[in-house]
Design a protein around this motif. Sequence first.
Motif, PDB file in Angstrom:
ATOM      1  N   LYS B  70      14.048   2.225  -4.880  1.00 54.51           N
ATOM      2  CA  LYS B  70      12.591   2.160  -5.011  1.00 54.51           C
ATOM      3  C   LYS B  70      11.929   2.502  -3.683  1.00 54.51           C
ATOM      4  N   ALA B 113      12.301   5.574 -11.749  1.00 49.93           N
ATOM      5  CA  ALA B 113      11.010   6.231 -11.551  1.00 49.93           C
ATOM      6  C   ALA B 113      11.099   7.230 -10.408  1.00 49.93           C
ATOM      7  N   THR B 115       8.407   8.565  -8.976  1.00 49.11           N
ATOM      8  CA  THR B 115       7.246   8.462  -8.085  1.00 49.11           C
ATOM      9  C   THR B 115       7.090   7.005  -7.706  1.00 49.11           C
ATOM     10  N   ALA B 117       5.258   3.369  -6.915  1.00 47.91           N
ATOM     11  CA  ALA B 117       4.230   2.640  -7.639  1.00 47.91           C
ATOM     12  C   ALA B 117       2.871   2.939  -7.022  1.00 47.91           C
ATOM     13  N   LYS B 120      -2.238  -0.021  -5.857  1.00 44.87           N
ATOM     14  CA  LYS B 120      -2.833  -1.232  -6.447  1.00 44.87           C
ATOM     15  C   LYS B 120      -1.744  -2.145  -7.007  1.00 44.87           C
ATOM     16  N   GLU B 121      -0.747  -1.502  -7.698  1.00 46.34           N
ATOM     17  CA  GLU B 121       0.306  -2.318  -8.312  1.00 46.34           C
ATOM     18  C   GLU B 121       1.261  -2.839  -7.270  1.00 46.34           C
ATOM     19  N   ARG B 124       0.556  -6.133  -5.862  1.00 43.95           N
ATOM     20  CA  ARG B 124       0.517  -7.312  -6.745  1.00 43.95           C
ATOM     21  C   ARG B 124       1.621  -8.300  -6.420  1.00 43.95           C
TER      22      ARG B 124
ATOM     23  N   ASN C   2     -10.305  -6.752  -9.105  1.00 37.59           N
ATOM     24  CA  ASN C   2      -9.129  -7.190  -8.359  1.00 37.59           C
ATOM     25  C   ASN C   2      -9.225  -8.661  -7.980  1.00 37.59           C
ATOM     26  N   GLY C 149       7.644   8.546 -16.741  1.00 37.16           N
ATOM     27  CA  GLY C 149       6.617   7.601 -16.307  1.00 37.16           C
ATOM     28  C   GLY C 149       7.124   6.178 -16.243  1.00 37.16           C
ATOM     29  N   GLN C 150       8.405   6.032 -15.871  1.00 37.91           N
ATOM     30  CA  GLN C 150       8.943   4.673 -15.781  1.00 37.91           C
ATOM     31  C   GLN C 150       8.270   3.924 -14.637  1.00 37.91           C
ATOM     32  N   LYS C 151       8.200   2.603 -14.811  1.00 42.96           N
ATOM     33  CA  LYS C 151       7.720   1.790 -13.701  1.00 42.96           C
ATOM     34  C   LYS C 151       8.863   1.662 -12.701  1.00 42.96           C
ATOM     35  N   PRO C 152       8.544   1.678 -11.397  1.00 42.72           N
ATOM     36  CA  PRO C 152       9.624   1.600 -10.395  1.00 42.72           C
ATOM     37  C   PRO C 152      10.457   0.335 -10.517  1.00 42.72           C
TER      38      PRO C 152
END
Lengths: 401, 124, 230
Positions: B70, B113, B115, B117, B120-121, B124, C2, C149-152
């Motif tokens: 990652k 993935a 790319t 994240a 903004k994420e 978190r 936010n 488009g997977q989440k990391p």
Amino acid sequence: MTMRTDYLDIKPYTKGWLTLVAGLGVMVAVALFAVHHMESQGHWVTGMSNQVVWGMPHVFAIFLIVAASGALNIASIGSVFGREPYQPFARLSGLLAMALLAGGLAVLVLDLGRPDRLFVAMTHFNFKSIFAWNVILYSGFFAVVGFYLWTMMDWRVERFYKPAALLAFLWRLILTTGTGCIFGFLMAREAYGAAVMAPLFIAMSFAYGLAVFILVLAAAGRMTGQAPTEESLGRLLRLLGLFAAANLYFVAIHHLTQLYAAERGGVEAFILSGPYSPLFWIGQVALGGVAPLLIAFGGCAHQRRRRAVMASALTILGGLSQVYVLVIGGQAWPLNLFPGMDVSSAFGDGSLHAYAPTLAETALGLGGVAIAGLILVAGATAFGILPAPAPLPELATKCDT
Amino acid sequence: MLARLLLVVMLMLAGGTAAQATDLPSLPKARGGTCIEAPATMRREHPDMLKHQRDDTLRLGIRGAKASLKDCVACHATSAADGTSIPVNAPGQFCQSCHAYAAVKPDCFECHATTPAPVKEAAR
Amino acid sequence: MNRRSMILASGAVLIATPALARQPGQPASAIQRWGLLIDTSKCSADCTICVDACKAEMGLNGHGRPETDAQYVRKIDIKDPATGAAHSLPVMCQHCAKPACVDVCPTGASMKRADGIVLVDRHICIGCRYCMMACPYKARSFAHEEQSGQKPYLPRGKGTVEGCTLCVHRVDAGLEPVCVESCRAKAKGAMLFGDLKDPDSDIAKRVAREATTRIRADLGLEPGVRYQGI
């Protein structure tokens, strides 16, 4: 082995040989094309889904694998049980067993989500998994039967013939038990999860294996011009009748026991009177069980060769129906998370799961049959495998079964 | 006759490989600071580093390790003119250039993935 | 937006004692066992907030094919045909203590982490789908097409099997699963997450005090997800 058997020398590259190999080759090519389509697009192009995860390829694969272990029966009857009339067929039996298993495994592997990870499957084993044990048993089967064949064909290792025969016999019993337990161990599914699955699969293997063996023998006899004797076909036909009866017995026991449990009433009604019931009653029971039984023991309107071929073809049809009802019918029945309740969701809970086989899946399954055929032809050509019919005295009575 | 044909084929091959040998991969510059190890070490060891770490992270639940795919992606992904991240296995990008040169197809990005994240994420 | 979500999140942090984030380099430990408690009396039949939150968090882009699209959690509507009583509840991977899927996986890809979270090691999953046959809860999905488009934090790919991870990427960071968080933030707070082995946790106290059931408990798999009101 006190009898001396002559084995046929198959000449390659004759017109008939080339036609056969070309036909099988085309089937394999179509199957590989289908696999490429399924792998590159992903399994959404098949009829399989998150509800019915195993489909037509698995029906073919399981049929071939079960038939493979049964095909070895003939050799075992000759060697382990010392019945001389069956000994000439031992080599064909062994080769056919390996060929069918290779075909079945090819279909299974090519349907995996990640077939490129076959090496991972061969090197990472979870020994609590019956599936992992099956991988070991299947691989070992090739080694054991290969060695068995070697002891039959090479005089230098002939002294290992009896131990090899016993090992092969036990191995295939354990292997088929393992295949049955793939379903028998699934406690979560109401159509499976029963100890009777193991002996049922043994009975199935006896029947399917012998049926395929008879058809191969008859076809080879036709192609080489050296047909097997009426006597030998008569013997095999009687045996097939017995095996069909055994299969029917275990099916009956399975369903009778399920019917006795109130909670299994739903799944039994589904199998016995639902959308899959024609396949069950007509395909599996009538064509695959009762008809071969009648043909084998119900009089002799036709000569034994025709009856043997007829009974075998029906057994195979019935067998494919049986595996289809088992694999796909068993998955079509939804899991029972909330007994006694009506259930619905966006993920298929509470409703029967639909499955329709696609062309690609069927092509893959048939490709497995073709692979088995090609291995058989190659083996029979390279080695002396097909027995020349021994001139045994015919038991010439009016009506001999 | 055959020898002459063979000689011609060998010369063509040699010429071809000589031409290929000068096409070294050109890697886009990384975003972050220094890498976790020297480039020479990374080139040789990165498969083993990642393979070892994946089991530690997934099966044992050890987080925050040095070799993190990652984090590799987060550092080595480049952005297009409009600010969107370009996948690291796109042609000409970091992972792809070197692997194309070495004729290796890494399996990682079938699942992982390509790319990083969005900021903004990540916060978190 | 936010700041608002941060305040809400911190409120959730204060109200329900969450897990403390594990130190980097520390493995998961059997001292903890993560579980869920779901009070179905607070589940409306038409509410799918937990399902939508999961799909968004995990990057489960549907392809408009409900039979093959991945679904980690789903809402099941139950009706008793004898009495007419109806309930609705979310069902996901139950993170059993004796998972059937782990027993049957030929390569060992289906695994249970020390702290009870059941996962698929998709590095060695061969896509045989036997775990999907074995799971009594139909918890798992198969990736039927190429994924993008997977989440990391959640790699997923074609040809492997996947399922609810109990938001392990959040749990390890000291947060709770998104289904729980979104239910509290946007619905009636039917779900509670915590460490079943910690006697001071909310969930442990509640399951000790109140009656709870587990789906298909007779199979003896000891699920980590408990329900009330069914």
